[in-house]
Design a protein around this motif. Sequence first.
Motif, PDB file in Angstrom:
ATOM      1  N   ALA A  57       0.823  -1.212   0.000  1.00 30.14           N
ATOM      2  CA  ALA A  57       0.000   0.000   0.000  1.00 30.14           C
ATOM      3  C   ALA A  57       0.857   1.262   0.000  1.00 30.14           C
ATOM      4  N   ASN A  58       1.898   1.292   0.809  1.00 33.05           N
ATOM      5  CA  ASN A  58       2.770   2.463   0.883  1.00 33.05           C
ATOM      6  C   ASN A  58       3.475   2.705  -0.441  1.00 33.05           C
ATOM      7  N   CYS A  59       3.971   1.642  -1.048  1.00 25.78           N
ATOM      8  CA  CYS A  59       4.662   1.772  -2.324  1.00 25.78           C
ATOM      9  C   CYS A  59       3.713   2.287  -3.404  1.00 25.78           C
ATOM     10  N   LEU A  60       2.495   1.764  -3.444  1.00 34.09           N
ATOM     11  CA  LEU A  60       1.520   2.226  -4.433  1.00 34.09           C
ATOM     12  C   LEU A  60       1.154   3.695  -4.214  1.00 34.09           C
ATOM     13  N   ALA A  61       0.956   4.095  -2.968  1.00 35.23           N
ATOM     14  CA  ALA A  61       0.622   5.489  -2.679  1.00 35.23           C
ATOM     15  C   ALA A  61       1.758   6.420  -3.098  1.00 35.23           C
ATOM     16  N   ALA A  62       2.985   6.054  -2.769  1.00 30.57           N
ATOM     17  CA  ALA A  62       4.138   6.874  -3.154  1.00 30.57           C
ATOM     18  C   ALA A  62       4.300   6.912  -4.673  1.00 30.57           C
ATOM     19  N   SER A  63       4.057   5.784  -5.334  1.00 32.35           N
ATOM     20  CA  SER A  63       4.174   5.730  -6.796  1.00 32.35           C
ATOM     21  C   SER A  63       3.103   6.580  -7.466  1.00 32.35           C
ATOM     22  N   HIS A 114      -3.639  15.596 -16.674  1.00 34.61           N
ATOM     23  CA  HIS A 114      -3.111  14.338 -17.232  1.00 34.61           C
ATOM     24  C   HIS A 114      -3.270  13.153 -16.276  1.00 34.61           C
ATOM     25  N   VAL A 115      -4.378  13.140 -15.554  1.00 33.34           N
ATOM     26  CA  VAL A 115      -4.594  12.075 -14.573  1.00 33.34           C
ATOM     27  C   VAL A 115      -4.641  10.711 -15.255  1.00 33.34           C
ATOM     28  N   ASP A 116      -5.153  10.652 -16.478  1.00 31.98           N
ATOM     29  CA  ASP A 116      -5.215   9.383 -17.204  1.00 31.98           C
ATOM     30  C   ASP A 116      -3.824   8.822 -17.455  1.00 31.98           C
ATOM     31  N   ARG A 117      -2.879   9.677 -17.793  1.00 31.00           N
ATOM     32  CA  ARG A 117      -1.499   9.229 -18.026  1.00 31.00           C
ATOM     33  C   ARG A 117      -0.853   8.741 -16.724  1.00 31.00           C
ATOM     34  N   ALA A 118      -1.075   9.495 -15.659  1.00 33.36           N
ATOM     35  CA  ALA A 118      -0.498   9.116 -14.364  1.00 33.36           C
ATOM     36  C   ALA A 118      -1.046   7.767 -13.906  1.00 33.36           C
ATOM     37  N   LEU A 119      -2.357   7.582 -14.068  1.00 31.58           N
ATOM     38  CA  LEU A 119      -2.978   6.327 -13.644  1.00 31.58           C
ATOM     39  C   LEU A 119      -2.533   5.151 -14.496  1.00 31.58           C
ATOM     40  N   ALA A 120      -2.209   5.408 -15.748  1.00 32.87           N
ATOM     41  CA  ALA A 120      -1.771   4.334 -16.642  1.00 32.87           C
ATOM     42  C   ALA A 120      -0.376   3.826 -16.296  1.00 32.87           C
ATOM     43  N   ASP A 124       3.589   0.714 -12.437  1.00 36.33           N
ATOM     44  CA  ASP A 124       4.898   0.303 -12.941  1.00 36.33           C
ATOM     45  C   ASP A 124       6.057   0.860 -12.121  1.00 36.33           C
ATOM     46  N   PHE A 125       5.841   2.008 -11.457  1.00 43.16           N
ATOM     47  CA  PHE A 125       6.886   2.619 -10.640  1.00 43.16           C
ATOM     48  C   PHE A 125       7.046   1.913  -9.297  1.00 43.16           C
ATOM     49  N   CYS A 126       6.088   1.093  -8.922  1.00 40.91           N
ATOM     50  CA  CYS A 126       6.060   0.514  -7.580  1.00 40.91           C
ATOM     51  C   CYS A 126       6.884  -0.770  -7.516  1.00 40.91           C
ATOM     52  N   THR A 127       8.069  -0.662  -6.979  1.00 40.12           N
ATOM     53  CA  THR A 127       8.992  -1.788  -6.867  1.00 40.12           C
ATOM     54  C   THR A 127       8.380  -2.940  -6.071  1.00 40.12           C
ATOM     55  N   VAL A 128       7.784  -2.636  -4.952  1.00 39.10           N
ATOM     56  CA  VAL A 128       7.256  -3.677  -4.069  1.00 39.10           C
ATOM     57  C   VAL A 128       6.083  -4.402  -4.725  1.00 39.10           C
ATOM     58  N   THR A 129       5.101  -3.658  -5.200  1.00 39.39           N
ATOM     59  CA  THR A 129       3.909  -4.284  -5.778  1.00 39.39           C
ATOM     60  C   THR A 129       4.259  -5.150  -6.978  1.00 39.39           C
ATOM     61  N   HIS A 151      -9.545   4.396 -11.371  1.00 38.86           N
ATOM     62  CA  HIS A 151      -8.640   3.344 -11.846  1.00 38.86           C
ATOM     63  C   HIS A 151      -8.940   2.067 -11.088  1.00 38.86           C
ATOM     64  N   LYS A 152      -8.924   0.958 -11.803  1.00 37.66           N
ATOM     65  CA  LYS A 152      -9.095  -0.351 -11.174  1.00 37.66           C
ATOM     66  C   LYS A 152      -8.233  -1.343 -11.924  1.00 37.66           C
ATOM     67  N   ALA A 153      -7.400  -2.067 -11.203  1.00 35.63           N
ATOM     68  CA  ALA A 153      -6.546  -3.082 -11.803  1.00 35.63           C
ATOM     69  C   ALA A 153      -6.602  -4.329 -10.933  1.00 35.63           C
ATOM     70  N   ALA A 154      -6.715  -5.466 -11.574  1.00 36.90           N
ATOM     71  CA  ALA A 154      -6.741  -6.746 -10.851  1.00 36.90           C
ATOM     72  C   ALA A 154      -5.753  -7.688 -11.518  1.00 36.90           C
TER      73      ALA A 154
END
Length: 156
Positions: A57-63, A114-120, A124-129, A151-154
């Motif tokens: 969760a922390n890694c995703l939030a920071a990413s 550019h929220v769509d670009r950020a969400l896309a 990928d930036f999240c090392t842990v996830t 955004h929703k990813a499974a």
Amino acid sequence: MSDEQQTIEISLEQMSGYEFRVRFDNTSAPDLLTDELPPLGQGAGPNPTRMLAVSVANCLAASLLFALRKYKNEPGQLAAKARATLARNEHGRWRVARIAVDLDLGQAEADLAHVDRALAQFEDFCTVTESVRQGIAVDVSVRDAAGTLLHKAATG
């Protein structure tokens, strides 16, 4: 892929029972006490499963914050909630079967560029996830301040 590598070190020292003092080597971070839940331990600190969930969760939030700031956004105060689902494997042992993370932005989607670009790209930036996903399903959702699902990813 680069031949570059980084090493992160931590040290654990058993205090009593299932309590361990965790030292984050080469940092100024304070020590952390971990413990198993009863009946094994006393629940004096987070157990390894909780630490795994908080790491994802922390890694995703920071990413997400990093990805949004790349486009000069200030997304407000981010909040995250993680749920780890445990299931028994074929040998009857408990395993983390899935981690679901909900991220909430402090701004409305309309206030973000550019929220769509950020969400896309933020996952990928999240090392842990991305490392954990090699063995555990991780679901991610992002909502803005109005509660709109952005955004929703499974996986898995």
